[in-house]
Write an enzyme that holds these catalytic residues in place. Structure first.
Site, PDB file in Angstrom:
ATOM      1  N   SER A 196       0.831  -1.208   0.000  1.00 33.20           N
ATOM      2  CA  SER A 196       0.000   0.000   0.000  1.00 33.20           C
ATOM      3  C   SER A 196       0.865   1.257   0.000  1.00 33.20           C
ATOM      4  CB  SER A 196      -0.891   0.032   1.249  1.00 33.20           C
ATOM      5  OG  SER A 196      -1.663  -1.137   1.337  1.00 33.20           O
TER       6      SER A 196
HETATM    7  N1  SAH Z   1      -0.566  -4.744   3.996  1.00 32.44           N
HETATM    8  C1  SAH Z   1       0.251  -5.092   2.845  1.00 32.44           C
HETATM    9  C2  SAH Z   1      -0.453  -4.860   1.527  1.00 32.44           C
HETATM   10  C3  SAH Z   1      -1.583  -5.785   1.340  1.00 32.44           C
HETATM   11  S1  SAH Z   1      -2.131  -6.053  -0.315  1.00 32.44           S
HETATM   12  C4  SAH Z   1       1.595  -4.426   2.866  1.00 32.44           C
HETATM   13  O1  SAH Z   1       1.891  -3.633   3.793  1.00 32.44           O
HETATM   14  O2  SAH Z   1       2.405  -4.710   1.987  1.00 32.44           O
HETATM   15  C5  SAH Z   1      -3.443  -7.148   0.094  1.00 32.44           C
HETATM   16  C6  SAH Z   1      -3.021  -8.546   0.430  1.00 32.44           C
HETATM   17  O3  SAH Z   1      -4.185  -9.238   0.858  1.00 32.44           O
HETATM   18  C7  SAH Z   1      -2.447  -9.339  -0.740  1.00 32.44           C
HETATM   19  O4  SAH Z   1      -1.158  -9.778  -0.416  1.00 32.44           O
HETATM   20  C8  SAH Z   1      -3.426 -10.498  -0.910  1.00 32.44           C
HETATM   21  O5  SAH Z   1      -2.798 -11.709  -1.286  1.00 32.44           O
HETATM   22  C9  SAH Z   1      -4.043 -10.599   0.471  1.00 32.44           C
HETATM   23  N2  SAH Z   1      -5.366 -11.232   0.527  1.00 32.44           N
HETATM   24  C10 SAH Z   1      -6.392 -11.137  -0.327  1.00 32.44           C
HETATM   25  N3  SAH Z   1      -7.443 -11.861   0.119  1.00 32.44           N
HETATM   26  C11 SAH Z   1      -7.068 -12.413   1.291  1.00 32.44           C
HETATM   27  C12 SAH Z   1      -7.703 -13.283   2.236  1.00 32.44           C
HETATM   28  N4  SAH Z   1      -8.963 -13.704   2.068  1.00 32.44           N
HETATM   29  N5  SAH Z   1      -7.010 -13.647   3.334  1.00 32.44           N
HETATM   30  C13 SAH Z   1      -5.731 -13.220   3.521  1.00 32.44           C
HETATM   31  N6  SAH Z   1      -5.078 -12.412   2.672  1.00 32.44           N
HETATM   32  C14 SAH Z   1      -5.729 -12.008   1.575  1.00 32.44           C
END
Ligand code: SAH
Length: 211
Positions: A59
């Site tokens: 993000s």
């Molecule tokens: N917080 C992160 C960015 C997250 S991007 C950072 O600081 O880099 C969103 C993430 O959510 C992705 O890696 C994706 O694989 C994950 N994601 C999507 N659906 C999900 C689910 N149901 N459970 C766990 N993770 C999930």
């Protein structure tokens, strides 16, 4: 420009946007360049999302900052994050939680390993990365003081609000292509406040969006 100088410039920009000194200090403590892939190093301190592989992104710094400020994270709190990605956001929350702990759930196993390695490089010891469908929360360490959802959800998930302590807070982006960021506070009922438009990758799997 040196990475440290770039980081200080970013912190200065975030301050202008009204981010609290406490969150800025936590962000100053975490080297974001340790959480991005080699080829993105040049942009590690730019204020926008960057690709981290597997179609996912880290993000933008201002989004991490805003979500941390909305959650009002205090020392000793137990925190759940859905969507570990690079582990950066969890690291910042780890600093804010101090003697507390952050559990961060990631559905893509290689990304969970990436996050673990990054957290280790940054010397963060109070964050645990778990491979799981976080849309169902993480019942085994519940209840939590705070829950931060880093992927777009079809709705405010009752699986998550059900794992909040009394007076606990949840931030969650709700919507498909564009989302509204909601701050949900659990008192007698659930107080839901819309905090503005955001864009996140979708939450996949159970209770999320189909692949
Ligand atoms: N917080 C992160 C960015 C997250 S991007 C950072 O600081 O880099 C969103 C993430 O959510 C992705 O890696 C994706 O694989 C994950 N994601 C999507 N659906 C999900 C689910 N149901 N459970 C766990 N993770 C999930």
């Amino acid at each position: 420009m040196e990475l440290e100088t770039q980081k200080n410039r970013l912190i200065g920009e975030l301050r202008q946007h009204g981010i609290s000194e406490r969150v800025l200090e936590a962000m100053r403590r975490i080297p974001r360049h340790l959480f991005v892939p080699e080829q993105e190093l040049r942009d590690a301190y730019a204020d926008y999302p960057l690709p981290i592989g597997w179609g996912q992104t880290i993000s933008a710094p201002h989004m991490v900052a805003i979500m941390c400020d909305l959650l009002d994270i205090q020392d000793g709190m137990s925190i759940l994050e859905i969507g570990a990605g690079s582990g950066y956001h969890a690291a910042v929350m780890g600093v804010l939680a101090g003697s507390g702990h952050v559990y961060t759930v990631e559905v893509i196993a290689p990304l969970a390993s990436f996050a673990r390695e990054n957290l280790k490089k940054a010397g963060i010891t109070n964050v645990t990365v778990v491979v799981e469908y976080g849309s169902l929360g993480l019942p085994r360490f519940a209840p939590y003081d705070r829950i931060s959802v880093a992927a777009a959800s079809p709705e405010i998930l009752d699986t998550l609000t059900g794992q909040l302590k009394s007076n606990g807070k949840l931030v969650i982006p709700v919507g498909k292509n564009f989302q509204e960021l909601y701050l949900v506070t659990k008192t007698n009922g659930l107080k839901k406040e819309a905090k503005g438009g955001v864009v996140f990758v979708p939450l996949v799997g159970k209770k999320g969006f189909p692949y």
